[in-house]
Design an enzyme around this catalytic site. Sequence first.
Site, PDB file in Angstrom:
ATOM      1  N   ALA A 105       0.867  -1.173   0.000  1.00 10.88           N
ATOM      2  CA  ALA A 105       0.000   0.000   0.000  1.00 10.88           C
ATOM      3  C   ALA A 105       0.906   1.225   0.000  1.00 10.88           C
ATOM      4  O   ALA A 105       2.102   1.122   0.286  1.00 10.88           O
ATOM      5  CB  ALA A 105      -0.868  -0.017   1.247  1.00 10.88           C
ATOM      6  N   GLY A 160       0.656  -5.148   0.780  1.00  8.65           N
ATOM      7  CA  GLY A 160      -0.563  -5.193  -0.039  1.00  8.65           C
ATOM      8  C   GLY A 160      -0.301  -5.728  -1.426  1.00  8.65           C
ATOM      9  O   GLY A 160      -1.194  -6.315  -2.055  1.00  8.65           O
ATOM     10  N   GLU A 201      -0.511  -9.348  -1.058  1.00 10.82           N
ATOM     11  CA  GLU A 201      -1.918  -9.711  -0.792  1.00 10.82           C
ATOM     12  C   GLU A 201      -2.726  -9.707  -2.097  1.00 10.82           C
ATOM     13  O   GLU A 201      -3.602 -10.557  -2.294  1.00 10.82           O
ATOM     14  CB  GLU A 201      -2.501  -8.752   0.237  1.00 10.82           C
ATOM     15  N   GLU A 221       4.446  -5.670   7.089  1.00 15.75           N
ATOM     16  CA  GLU A 221       3.590  -4.704   7.796  1.00 15.75           C
ATOM     17  C   GLU A 221       3.968  -4.562   9.273  1.00 15.75           C
ATOM     18  O   GLU A 221       3.873  -3.482   9.840  1.00 15.75           O
ATOM     19  CB  GLU A 221       2.121  -5.152   7.697  1.00 15.75           C
TER      20      GLU A 221
HETATM   21  N1  T1G Z   1       4.610   3.343  -0.125  1.00 18.17           N
HETATM   22  C1  T1G Z   1       5.045   4.555  -0.537  1.00 18.17           C
HETATM   23  N2  T1G Z   1       6.326   4.820  -0.960  1.00 18.17           N
HETATM   24  C2  T1G Z   1       7.167   3.788  -0.954  1.00 18.17           C
HETATM   25  C3  T1G Z   1       6.796   2.485  -0.522  1.00 18.17           C
HETATM   26  C4  T1G Z   1       5.440   2.285  -0.105  1.00 18.17           C
HETATM   27  N3  T1G Z   1       4.983   1.089   0.285  1.00 18.17           N
HETATM   28  N4  T1G Z   1       7.874   1.687  -0.615  1.00 18.17           N
HETATM   29  C5  T1G Z   1       8.883   2.457  -1.079  1.00 18.17           C
HETATM   30  N5  T1G Z   1       8.471   3.713  -1.289  1.00 18.17           N
HETATM   31  C6  T1G Z   1       9.256   4.836  -1.816  1.00 18.17           C
HETATM   32  C7  T1G Z   1      10.358   5.284  -0.866  1.00 18.17           C
HETATM   33  O1  T1G Z   1       9.887   6.183   0.081  1.00 18.17           O
HETATM   34  C8  T1G Z   1      11.343   5.917  -1.837  1.00 18.17           C
HETATM   35  O2  T1G Z   1      10.846   7.185  -2.162  1.00 18.17           O
HETATM   36  C9  T1G Z   1      11.218   5.044  -3.078  1.00 18.17           C
HETATM   37  O3  T1G Z   1       9.939   4.398  -2.976  1.00 18.17           O
HETATM   38  C10 T1G Z   1      12.277   3.993  -3.189  1.00 18.17           C
HETATM   39  O4  T1G Z   1      12.275   3.243  -1.986  1.00 18.17           O
HETATM   40  C11 T1G Z   1      -2.659  -3.159   3.279  1.00 18.17           C
HETATM   41  C12 T1G Z   1      -0.829  -2.091   5.156  1.00 18.17           C
HETATM   42  C13 T1G Z   1      10.460  -1.913  -1.941  1.00 18.17           C
HETATM   43  C14 T1G Z   1      12.320  -3.002  -0.794  1.00 18.17           C
HETATM   44  O5  T1G Z   1       6.610  -1.955   3.888  1.00 18.17           O
HETATM   45  O6  T1G Z   1      10.759  -2.116   1.745  1.00 18.17           O
HETATM   46  O7  T1G Z   1       1.010  -2.790   2.280  1.00 18.17           O
HETATM   47  O8  T1G Z   1      12.644   8.598  -1.348  1.00 18.17           O
HETATM   48  O9  T1G Z   1      14.555   3.920  -1.241  1.00 18.17           O
HETATM   49  O10 T1G Z   1      16.015   0.549  -1.215  1.00 18.17           O
HETATM   50  O11 T1G Z   1      -1.445  -4.899   4.128  1.00 18.17           O
HETATM   51  O12 T1G Z   1      11.223   0.489  -0.447  1.00 18.17           O
HETATM   52  O13 T1G Z   1      12.607   7.940  -3.688  1.00 18.17           O
HETATM   53  O14 T1G Z   1      10.875   9.498  -2.826  1.00 18.17           O
HETATM   54  O15 T1G Z   1      13.282   2.065  -0.074  1.00 18.17           O
HETATM   55  O16 T1G Z   1      15.252  -0.128  -3.529  1.00 18.17           O
HETATM   56  C15 T1G Z   1       4.106  -2.648   3.074  1.00 18.17           C
HETATM   57  C16 T1G Z   1       8.280  -0.826   1.862  1.00 18.17           C
HETATM   58  C17 T1G Z   1       3.341  -1.380   3.097  1.00 18.17           C
HETATM   59  C18 T1G Z   1       7.576  -2.066   1.730  1.00 18.17           C
HETATM   60  C19 T1G Z   1      12.707  -0.973  -2.238  1.00 18.17           C
HETATM   61  N6  T1G Z   1       5.261  -2.493   2.227  1.00 18.17           N
HETATM   62  N7  T1G Z   1       9.317  -0.603   0.881  1.00 18.17           N
HETATM   63  O17 T1G Z   1      13.850  -0.621  -1.518  1.00 18.17           O
HETATM   64  O18 T1G Z   1      14.165   1.759  -2.429  1.00 18.17           O
HETATM   65  S1  T1G Z   1       1.974  -1.521   4.229  1.00 18.17           S
HETATM   66  C20 T1G Z   1       6.442  -2.146   2.715  1.00 18.17           C
HETATM   67  C21 T1G Z   1      10.498  -1.238   0.951  1.00 18.17           C
HETATM   68  C22 T1G Z   1       0.841  -2.479   3.387  1.00 18.17           C
HETATM   69  C23 T1G Z   1      -1.296  -3.730   3.428  1.00 18.17           C
HETATM   70  C24 T1G Z   1      -0.328  -2.929   4.186  1.00 18.17           C
HETATM   71  C25 T1G Z   1      11.546  -0.772  -0.017  1.00 18.17           C
HETATM   72  C26 T1G Z   1      11.710  -1.681  -1.248  1.00 18.17           C
HETATM   73  P1  T1G Z   1      11.793   8.368  -2.526  1.00 18.17           P
HETATM   74  P2  T1G Z   1      13.630   2.766  -1.324  1.00 18.17           P
HETATM   75  P3  T1G Z   1      14.923   0.372  -2.211  1.00 18.17           P
END
Ligand code: T1G
Length: 698
Positions: A64, A103, A106, A126
């Site tokens: 998400a 998400g 999911e 999450e």
């Molecule tokens: N939402 C918004 N922005 C995101 C994002 C996300 N989920 N993931 C990454 N970004 C942005 C980040 O801020 C950065 O932005 C750019 O993408 C590159 O990220 C309903 C509740 C995928 C392994 O927790 O682990 O889903 O600084 O620098 O090192 O159940 O990003 O360039 O403007 O980290 O190559 C669950 C989070 C959400 C995964 C890539 N998902 N992301 O790593 O790049 S909760 C996460 C990561 C959810 C549902 C629930 C990593 C990555 P900017 P980066 P990277």
Amino acid sequence: MADQPVDVRIEDGVAVLTIDNPPVNALSAAVRAALLRGLETAFADPSVRAVVLVAAGRTWPAGADIREFGKPPAAPWLPEICDRIAAAPKPVIAALHGHALGGGLELALAAQVRLADQAARLGLPEVTLGLLPGAGGTQRLPRLIGAGAALRMMLGGQPVTAESAEKMGLVDAVVPGRVDVAALRLARSHATGETALPTAADRALHRDGRAWMAAVAQARRDLGERGLPAPARIVDCVEAALLLPEAEGFAFERAAFEDLLATPESAGLRHAFLAERAAARQPDLQGIAPRPLSRVGIVGGGLMGAGIAMALLRAGFDVTLVEESTEALTAALARISASHDRAVARGQLSAEAREREWDRLSGTTQLIELEDADLVIEAVFEDEAVKRLVFADLGRVTRPGAILATNTSYLDVARIGEASGRPEDVIGLHFFSPAHVMRLVEVIPTDRTRPEVLATAFALARRMGKIAVRAANSEGFIGNRILTACRTAADFLVEDGASPYQVDRAMVAWGFPLGPYQVLDLAGHEISWARRKRAAARRAPGARHVAIPDRICEAGWLGQKAGRGYYRYPEGSRRGEEDPEVLALIEAERARKGIVARPVGSAEIHRRLLAAMANEGARLLEEGVARRPSDIDVVMITGYGYPRWRGGPMHDADQAGLLSLRNALRDYAREDAAFWTPAPLWDELIKNGRRFADLNAG
Ligand code: T1G
């Protein structure tokens, strides 16, 4: 970026929906709306026999959109879309590459078929955001892979490889080459009737109630009573997936998700996630190319030098370690070898990788061997005169364009750098011990540092997997300034009546792994004693000064390495014992100053230490030492053990309320104005109804 975040192409009986929302295809409101529209189009089109979901760019949706949390939610909801896919009238094939997380996974779990390419990573992180998989993950995953495996994935939050995912039945196949092509081929063969795709009914879903409940019980035992709220709610949801009818299980999950979304712990963890990413954003370095780096020299093979060398080797650099004597060099190389042994023994490093790293490491006592290094990092004793001598030599032996960095933790980078004769190539790189483990590096440019040198420092940190936070060249930079303020406030409380052990217990209960006095003993008192001596000359007249730390040092109680500090460490144990002699020393100091000890509670300890840290943070922002409050939070979380779920001192101050904290500072300032007077920034923010978070933009 496509004008439409989801592209729909229908051909030969197959609808291909391509999600395109760089950089990580986060499932934002716009993506969700376009995706649902695309699905409805495909489901309604009689020519369509199968649907393929693919993602453009570097990754399948990584979850998400974290930035949307805490904002007014916008329909359609992700669970709704997942339910639509799960009940689809036509098979939906998900083609996974990159990071299929949260998400995003999911979404794939709702599909009939999941294919992944070999490099794909799949996970439900999450819990690292204080949340739970709120789009059906806690219900669909245990049915697919079993409650035990599902709980491990959701409670650990770490992604699994495509290969492991296939083994556990999370994906149907791992395909060589492009997964979107393989998915299209499979869909076409289904559309032509050649292949019948498995339906949910065909799958041998996990239904063994006994094994399921055993996994739930085991997870509850492992969690114990203490800890953040999310893990226990995840276990509740997995239990509900077995015990409740399907629809109620999903509703149970949704309610738990909403609860967690509103918790301060999740707000803190989400803030920390975005703050770490924001720290890398340096608008003034846009378009500035870093210098190429492959050969790195390290001067000084002590604890820091050896740790930095290991981190560089792990990141693929060729490293030359310079020590002043053969004995010292041998000891440094032995330190690295011992750490390699431990890493191999723990399975963190393969024997082959170790060999490769060792091959890229060389040691010498001849500084001249750094003549063709691209970067040299000085990590010698924390003394300005010693460091200036090293920089004078480095200025002579290294090639023009080589970057010269100092790992000083307090001292003036410009004063050290000017000795090299080329201050424009000098920068501070403040690593944290152990440097091959700690993710933080403070990057300290001076007024003379060239932009591409700074850009190179950020590129280096990225390659080392470190989080770089920029700080201006001012004594103690960001972290040690905040730490000093925290300790000063703690010392005041100890002189007023608290015991150092009480302060440590209170801060550990507040979420820190160790209290300020335990950290001091661990690090050794030398550096902070030297800093206090330097600061004495600058102390404002009439400013309160607590001499207890100096008395402890004068007694030779310099910390764990010395066998005693604030605590006693019998026979080198690492767990300190409370020391009655320290309490006597403190009592003597109170008597000397005519201070009658007063009762001090944990709430006051928490409040004063938070107020002191946030006030110093406000001063750092006013002085331009830190660029945004979230940078201060990242430094304290990743370098000083500040509880990640609290989001750091500036986020915590916002949660506590600026008005009440500023008023508390004003109260404390009556005791000592020099330390406690609130920085003007508080009034300015309060006057405009703003918070520190409002200064994080950009
Ligand atoms: N939402 C918004 N922005 C995101 C994002 C996300 N989920 N993931 C990454 N970004 C942005 C980040 O801020 C950065 O932005 C750019 O993408 C590159 O990220 C309903 C509740 C995928 C392994 O927790 O682990 O889903 O600084 O620098 O090192 O159940 O990003 O360039 O403007 O980290 O190559 C669950 C989070 C959400 C995964 C890539 N998902 N992301 O790593 O790049 S909760 C996460 C990561 C959810 C549902 C629930 C990593 C990555 P900017 P980066 P990277």
